[in-house]
Scaffold this motif. Structure first.
Motif, PDB file in Angstrom:
ATOM      1  N   LYS A  13     -52.671 -30.924 -20.027  1.00  0.00           N
ATOM      2  CA  LYS A  13     -53.567 -30.033 -20.765  1.00  0.00           C
ATOM      3  C   LYS A  13     -54.419 -29.227 -19.789  1.00  0.00           C
ATOM      4  CE  LYS A  13     -57.096 -31.755 -23.003  1.00  0.00           C
ATOM      5  NZ  LYS A  13     -57.910 -32.431 -24.016  1.00  0.00           N
ATOM      6  N   GLU A  44     -50.346 -23.881 -28.230  1.00  0.00           N
ATOM      7  CA  GLU A  44     -51.312 -24.348 -29.229  1.00  0.00           C
ATOM      8  C   GLU A  44     -52.282 -25.372 -28.657  1.00  0.00           C
ATOM      9  OE1 GLU A  44     -51.251 -26.472 -33.615  1.00  0.00           O
ATOM     10  OE2 GLU A  44     -49.436 -25.474 -32.898  1.00  0.00           O
ATOM     11  N   GLU A  45     -51.782 -26.269 -27.821  1.00  0.00           N
ATOM     12  CA  GLU A  45     -52.639 -27.308 -27.242  1.00  0.00           C
ATOM     13  C   GLU A  45     -53.729 -26.714 -26.354  1.00  0.00           C
ATOM     14  OE1 GLU A  45     -52.287 -31.574 -24.904  1.00  0.00           O
ATOM     15  OE2 GLU A  45     -50.481 -30.410 -25.250  1.00  0.00           O
ATOM     16  N   MET A  47     -54.911 -23.645 -26.563  1.00  0.00           N
ATOM     17  CA  MET A  47     -55.836 -22.916 -27.441  1.00  0.00           C
ATOM     18  C   MET A  47     -56.799 -23.872 -28.144  1.00  0.00           C
ATOM     19  SD  MET A  47     -55.292 -19.693 -27.032  1.00  0.00           S
ATOM     20  CE  MET A  47     -56.226 -19.003 -28.395  1.00  0.00           C
ATOM     21  N   GLU A  48     -56.295 -25.023 -28.571  1.00  0.00           N
ATOM     22  CA  GLU A  48     -57.150 -26.012 -29.235  1.00  0.00           C
ATOM     23  C   GLU A  48     -58.184 -26.566 -28.263  1.00  0.00           C
ATOM     24  OE1 GLU A  48     -54.549 -28.918 -30.970  1.00  0.00           O
ATOM     25  OE2 GLU A  48     -53.900 -27.544 -32.552  1.00  0.00           O
ATOM     26  N   ALA A  49     -57.766 -26.799 -27.015  1.00  0.00           N
ATOM     27  CA  ALA A  49     -58.699 -27.314 -26.008  1.00  0.00           C
ATOM     28  C   ALA A  49     -59.818 -26.309 -25.762  1.00  0.00           C
ATOM     29  CB  ALA A  49     -57.959 -27.619 -24.708  1.00  0.00           C
ATOM     30  N   ALA A  51     -60.773 -23.914 -27.869  1.00  0.00           N
ATOM     31  CA  ALA A  51     -61.538 -23.773 -29.108  1.00  0.00           C
ATOM     32  C   ALA A  51     -62.563 -24.894 -29.266  1.00  0.00           C
ATOM     33  CB  ALA A  51     -60.596 -23.748 -30.312  1.00  0.00           C
ATOM     34  N   ALA A  52     -62.283 -26.048 -28.661  1.00  0.00           N
ATOM     35  CA  ALA A  52     -63.181 -27.202 -28.761  1.00  0.00           C
ATOM     36  C   ALA A  52     -64.357 -27.130 -27.779  1.00  0.00           C
ATOM     37  CB  ALA A  52     -62.397 -28.490 -28.526  1.00  0.00           C
ATOM     38  N   GLU A  71     -64.059 -33.132 -23.377  1.00  0.00           N
ATOM     39  CA  GLU A  71     -63.970 -32.986 -24.835  1.00  0.00           C
ATOM     40  C   GLU A  71     -63.433 -34.218 -25.538  1.00  0.00           C
ATOM     41  OE1 GLU A  71     -59.661 -31.228 -26.016  1.00  0.00           O
ATOM     42  OE2 GLU A  71     -61.216 -29.803 -25.624  1.00  0.00           O
TER      43      GLU A  71
END
Length: 72
Positions: A13, A44-45, A47-49, A51-52, A71
């Motif tokens: 990640k 996606e992973e 982007m999620e990281a 976004a968090a 996170e």
């Protein structure tokens, strides 16, 4: 038993996020990082990281990496 970092999800990640932010200008706000990642075709992973992440300004890639690592 393999101890390769490539099999460690946290390391993967971290690498994906850094790739996603290639060419980013710092300091950068969270929204700027998300835009850069999207333009770079981040998965996606990654982007999620991003976004968090907390809503703040990041001075450099190391600061982003530290925030991504915290996170979990």
């Amino acid at each position: 038993m393999s101890t390769s970092n490539a099999k460690n999800p946290a390391i993967r990640k971290f690498i994906d996020v850094q790739k996603a932010l290639k060419g980013a200008s710092y300091p950068a706000a969270k929204k700027d990082l998300l835009n850069t990642a999207k333009q770079n075709g981040a998965d996606e992973e990654a982007m999620e990281a991003l976004a968090a992440l907390p809503e703040e300004e990041y001075a450099n890639p190391a600061q982003v990496s530290k925030a991504v690592g915290n996170e979990d």
